[in-house]
Design a protein around this motif. Structure first.
Motif, short mmCIF file in Angstrom:
data_model
loop_
_atom_site.label_atom_id
_atom_site.label_comp_id
_atom_site.label_asym_id
_atom_site.label_seq_id
_atom_site.Cartn_x
_atom_site.Cartn_y
_atom_site.Cartn_z
N GLU A 5 0.83 -1.21 0.00
CA GLU A 5 0.00 0.00 0.00
C GLU A 5 0.86 1.26 0.00
O GLU A 5 0.60 2.21 -0.75
CB GLU A 5 -0.93 -0.01 1.21
N ARG A 9 1.11 4.34 -2.91
CA ARG A 9 0.88 5.76 -2.67
C ARG A 9 2.04 6.62 -3.15
O ARG A 9 1.86 7.78 -3.55
CB ARG A 9 0.64 6.00 -1.17
N PRO A 57 -7.39 5.55 -5.57
CA PRO A 57 -7.54 4.81 -4.30
C PRO A 57 -8.97 4.37 -4.00
O PRO A 57 -9.24 3.86 -2.91
CB PRO A 57 -7.06 5.82 -3.28
#
Length: 407
Positions: A5, A9, A57
């Motif tokens: 994750e 990002r 997202p």
């Protein structure tokens, strides 16, 4: 190496589309404008394919992997996930274009094209308005509980008969949807017994000859519009439904042969109907002809000859004459004729039913009997008009044996 994750990002776009691989065909497609799109790459029937799984997202890593695994299970079952996705979209589009309201309107239009009466069409459109809560829903998605909720909403207002009619109308629409490949079942069919059964309300009618004679005298003395008076004077003689009479046109009358031919599209049972005209009715029509003939409506509206008399005019006139709602109605005059003609014992029930334009319970027998009893009906209508005159003049007793004695 599987993605994480934090790594996702921190990915920065470049001047070209790049791919960041996760595992088992899942990867993230990064566009120069910063968009990050999940894709699943697989092979089906020897061809390389890819399936869109959402935008990051909005769709996180865990959800993207779940969607990939769902697609893999489809593959293992022999189904192409991309083809299944396209199929689901087509089904969704098909359903959105086939709402209950749209199909109901199509059904009503079809009935109109087949000769449905204007009054029946108006009632159908009104029933559709009552079912507004389900009108925008895809017809294939509606369940019995959805229809029941809409019907209970109507029932809660005390409109039990309206709720019953709406259930019946909805059933016809659902069956039409099934027949045209846009529905799967008729959810109204299992709702029988789920609604309050309305008490049957018969049209108010006078069955006492003395009281009928008093009504006829009151009609003759009516001081309102002459067309309304004549409509009330003709009604008891011809035994027609109020809508059939008020929409009568001069072209339907053959005064020389003393017959009124009502076209099928105006009849409740969708069959043409012929009414013998007694001498008394011909006299009323002669008076009417001077007022409204020779073309158009026999009983036109007061403000325009292009429309028929309002459906409430005669009943409102009865109210002004002092008769309450529960005493007499225009439709109840048919009940008066039916009752007293049957009590006379002079006429066959079949001839009476033919004059009332009732449908025969046996459809084959009904077709066979359509042209029968004409001579008897001609005699019966003249007898009935003579009896109405006698009731007016003498106000006879209401005993059935006295009625038979007159015959």
């Amino acid at each position: 190496m599987a993605l994480k994750e934090l790594q996702i990002r921190n990915i920065r776009p470049t001047d070209r589309v790049t791919q960041c691989t996760d595992d088992r065909g899942l990867y993230l497609e990064v566009h120069p404008n910063g968009s990050k799109l999940w894709r699943y790459k697989y092979r089906y029937m020897g061809k390389q394919k890819r399936l869109a799984l959402g935008r990051y997202p909005d769709v996180g890593l865990a959800e993207a992997r779940k969607r990939r695994d769902d697609a893999r299970r489809q593959l293992e079952a022999g189904t192409d996930p991309l083809a299944e996705r396209k199929h689901e979209k087509l089904v969704a589009v098909f359903k959105s274009a086939n709402t209950f309201g749209e199909i109901a309107k199509e059904y009503i239009d079809k009935q109109v094209a087949q000769g449905q009466a204007d009054t029946t069409t108006q009632k159908a459109n009104w029933l559709l308005e009552q079912l507004e809560p389900i009108a925008a829903r895809p017809v294939a998605d509606l369940k019995p509980i959805d229809l029941l909720a809409a019907l209970k909403r109507i029932e809660a207002k005390g409109k039990h008969e309206t709720a019953r009619r709406c259930r019946s109308f909805a059933g016809r629409v659902f069956r039409y949807a099934v027949a045209t490949g846009r529905g799967e079942s008729d959810p109204s069919s299992i709702l029988r017994g789920a609604l309050v059964v309305p008490k049957v309300k018969h049209h108010a009618a006078i069955l006492d000859p003395k009281q009928m004679g008093e009504l006829l005298r009151a009609i003759d003395a009516y001081s309102g519009h002459a067309i309304t008076r004549l409509a009330m004077q003709v009604s008891p003689h011809v035994m027609a439904r109020p809508g059939e009479l008020r929409m009568a046109e001069w072209s339907e009358f053959d005064l020389e042969k003393a017959v009124w031919k009502i076209p099928a599209e105006r009849m409740k049972m969708r069959r043409p109907h012929e009414v013998p005209l007694s001498r008394q009715v011909l006299a009323y029509l002669d008076e009417l002809f001077a007022l409204t003939g020779p073309d158009g409506y026999v009983f036109p509206a007061f403000h325009t000859s292009r429309r028929p008399l309002s459906e409430n005019t005669v009943n409102q006139s009865f109210r002004r004459m002092g008769y309450a709602v529960g005493e007499v109605t225009a439709h109840g005059l048919r009940t008066t004729a039916s009752t007293l003609l049957n009590e006379s014992g002079k006429w066959s029930p079949d001839a009476i039913e033919r004059s009332l334009a009732h449908a025969d319970a046996n459809s084959i027998r009904g077709v066979y009997n359509r042209g029968r009893y004409w001579d008897e009906r001609v005699a019966m209508h003249q007898w009935w008009s003579d009896y109405l005159d006698e009731m007016r003049e003498n106000a006879p007793t209401d005993q059935p044996d006295k009625i038979r004695a007159r015959a």
